[in-house]
Design an enzyme around this catalytic site. Structure first.
Site, PDB file in Angstrom:
ATOM      1  N   MET A  78      -5.129  -3.654  13.846  1.00 20.43           N
ATOM      2  CA  MET A  78      -6.210  -2.586  13.480  1.00 20.43           C
ATOM      3  C   MET A  78      -6.757  -1.810  14.933  1.00 20.43           C
ATOM      4  O   MET A  78      -6.818  -0.859  14.877  1.00 20.43           O
ATOM      5  CB  MET A  78      -7.143  -3.104  12.654  1.00 20.43           C
ATOM      6  CG  MET A  78      -8.197  -2.071  12.247  1.00 20.43           C
ATOM      7  SD  MET A  78      -9.721  -2.600  11.281  1.00 20.43           S
ATOM      8  CE  MET A  78      -8.985  -3.136  10.000  1.00 20.43           C
ATOM      9  N   LYS A  89      -7.902  23.124  10.395  1.00 22.28           N
ATOM     10  CA  LYS A  89      -8.177  22.162   9.525  1.00 22.28           C
ATOM     11  C   LYS A  89      -8.061  20.512   9.930  1.00 22.28           C
ATOM     12  O   LYS A  89      -7.472  20.518  11.242  1.00 22.28           O
ATOM     13  CB  LYS A  89      -7.431  22.285   8.361  1.00 22.28           C
ATOM     14  CG  LYS A  89      -5.899  21.902   8.470  1.00 22.28           C
ATOM     15  CD  LYS A  89      -5.073  22.122   7.245  1.00 22.28           C
ATOM     16  CE  LYS A  89      -3.539  21.819   7.480  1.00 22.28           C
ATOM     17  NZ  LYS A  89      -2.586  22.316   6.315  1.00 22.28           N
ATOM     18  N   TYR A  97       0.350 -10.821  14.649  1.00 17.33           N
ATOM     19  CA  TYR A  97       0.234 -11.350  13.135  1.00 17.33           C
ATOM     20  C   TYR A  97       1.490 -11.700  12.613  1.00 17.33           C
ATOM     21  O   TYR A  97       2.377 -11.195  12.829  1.00 17.33           O
ATOM     22  CB  TYR A  97      -0.373 -10.289  12.400  1.00 17.33           C
ATOM     23  CG  TYR A  97      -1.886 -10.073  12.395  1.00 17.33           C
ATOM     24  CD1 TYR A  97      -2.775 -11.175  12.023  1.00 17.33           C
ATOM     25  CD2 TYR A  97      -2.410  -8.836  12.925  1.00 17.33           C
ATOM     26  CE1 TYR A  97      -4.183 -10.885  12.002  1.00 17.33           C
ATOM     27  CE2 TYR A  97      -3.981  -8.834  12.802  1.00 17.33           C
ATOM     28  CZ  TYR A  97      -4.711  -9.926  12.603  1.00 17.33           C
ATOM     29  OH  TYR A  97      -6.101  -9.956  12.627  1.00 17.33           O
ATOM     30  N   ARG A 145       3.003  23.447  -5.147  1.00 20.17           N
ATOM     31  CA  ARG A 145       1.946  22.668  -4.614  1.00 20.17           C
ATOM     32  C   ARG A 145       0.614  23.381  -4.949  1.00 20.17           C
ATOM     33  O   ARG A 145      -0.242  22.999  -5.765  1.00 20.17           O
ATOM     34  CB  ARG A 145       2.035  22.449  -2.793  1.00 20.17           C
ATOM     35  CG  ARG A 145       0.752  21.574  -2.602  1.00 20.17           C
ATOM     36  CD  ARG A 145       0.826  21.446  -0.930  1.00 20.17           C
ATOM     37  NE  ARG A 145       0.858  22.595  -0.323  1.00 20.17           N
ATOM     38  CZ  ARG A 145       0.568  22.629   0.979  1.00 20.17           C
ATOM     39  NH1 ARG A 145       0.869  21.409   1.665  1.00 20.17           N
ATOM     40  NH2 ARG A 145       0.490  23.901   1.588  1.00 20.17           N
TER      41      ARG A 145
END
Length: 384
Positions: free
Chosen positions: A320, A51, A272, A150
């Site tokens: 980013m 997955k 930043y 779950r």
């Protein structure tokens, strides 16, 4: 690193020079990890959880390798993942969808021979109704909730289903399965509690094989192995057991390119928010990866990369698309435009970078983006 003899998802040779980051996957190591787990499990069988694009490493290529190694049971999480992968697998392979089926997917699932993991009575009843409509048996896996809360039928729902099994004669159950919540912690009491509850619940469905162990569960011993185990992270070189040496072979490394270097004086604000202030003259490099590439913002001021075995701390905030690193420990001009630094590899494990980010290896691995150039080291004869 030889980047001129690697292969893409279609098996076509390409030259990857000039990429901003290289995710190098060793298919021989993947195969050896599968064989190690399969040997531990015998006579039980070893599946593969592929997955999330094989945990970020490329489900198409990795599933082919696992199929060549003898794997015939493959698990994905979502139906769309199964559709994308089904034509890649060996003709006799079985493909399971862990999240089961959303309404509307049933007919396509049946037509393509995909096996849903049924997690609720509504899912089960819809699949059973389709079997009646098409006039043939349909395969399924039944998931029961053994304590994780779950996915899966509750104990009460298991009792209901056990009384109405004759109504679902069109379903051909491959396994009853559940999932361990604490398998990576070998001494956790919940492991034994879940095993006992799972065996109690699966006993309501006599004659159906059972499947419980994930990567960590394999290392809990034979009582957890049953008929089939479903390793994921261990296949890809992640440590399946907390606080113990990693028994698996590394499968990938990540190297990222430098896009700029500079020297800044004492007092310079970096990144930043100007969150880091140089306490001395510093030689900096900016590398071409950030939180969009799976390197979390939480690495700001805590994480590091390596070059030639030298630790190079991250300074300022992770952006980013870029990260600033302090390269003052290297001789000046060691790193220039296009130089590569190691993010995960010989000097920094997947678990180490996850710890620096305050998270788990699964999150780092599955978050690695598709902007890296993937380089697949093909299985050599000595790997087989």
């Amino acid at each position: 690193m030889d980047i001129s003899s690697s292969f893409g998802d279609a098996g076509v040779q390409f030259v990857a020079e000039g990429a901003l980051g290289y995710l190098t996957i060793d298919l021989g190591a993947l195969r050896r990890n599968y064989e190690t787990l399969a040997d531990m499990l015998r006579p039980a069988h070893c599946a593969a959880v592929v997955k999330a694009d094989a945990y970020g490493l490329g489900a198409t290529v990795l599933s082919r390798t696992l199929g060549d190694a003898g794997c015939r049971d493959f698990f994905v999480a979502q139906f769309v993942e199964a559709i994308r992968l089904k034509d890649t697998l060996p003709a006799d392979a079985r493909l399971y969808v862990l999240n089961g089926l959303q309404p509307g997917n049933e007919e396509r699932c049946a037509a393509d021979g995909i096996i849903p993991v049924l997690n609720s009575l509504p899912q089960l009843r819809r699949w059973s109704e389709l079997a009646r409509q098409v006039g043939r048996s349909l395969p399924a896996v039944l998931q029961v909730d053994s304590g994780m809360s779950r996915l899966g039928l509750s104990p009460e729902e298991c009792s209901i289903l056990s009384r109405e099994m004759n109504e679902h004669a069109g379903l051909e159950f491959q396994f009853v399965m559940s999932h361990l919540a604490c398998a990576d912690e070998g001494g956790h009491l919940m492991n034994g509690e879940q095993l006992a509850e799972f065996e109690r619940l699966s006993g309501l469905f006599p004659g159906i094989r059972i499947c419980l162990a994930n990567s960590g569960g394999i290392f809990l011993g034979g009582d957890f192995h049953h008929t089939l185990a479903r390793p994921g992270i261990a296949l890809y070189g992640g440590n399946p057991t907390v606080g113990a040496p990693n028994p698996m072979e590394p499968v990938f490394r990540l190297d990222v390119a430098v896009v700029q270097t500079r020297t800044v004086p004492t007092g310079t604000r970096i990144g930043y928010g100007g969150s880091h202030i140089a306490d001395r003259e510093m030689h900096l490099a900016t590398i071409a990866a950030g939180y969009a590439d799976g390197l979390p913002r939480a690495l700001s001021g805590t994480g590091a990369v390596y070059h030639a075995g030298v630790r190079l701390p991250i300074v300022g905030r992770v952006s980013m698309d870029s990260i600033i690193i302090d390269v003052s420990a290297l001789p000046k001009d060691t790193l220039t435009l296009g130089s590569l630094v190691e993010v995960v590899g010989e000097h920094q494990t997947l678990e180490a970078i996850a710890e620096a980010a305050g998270t788990i290896s699964y999150e780092i691995l599955t978050g690695l983006g598709h902007r890296y150039q993937r380089l697949y080291r093909q299985v050599q004869l000595q790997d087989v």
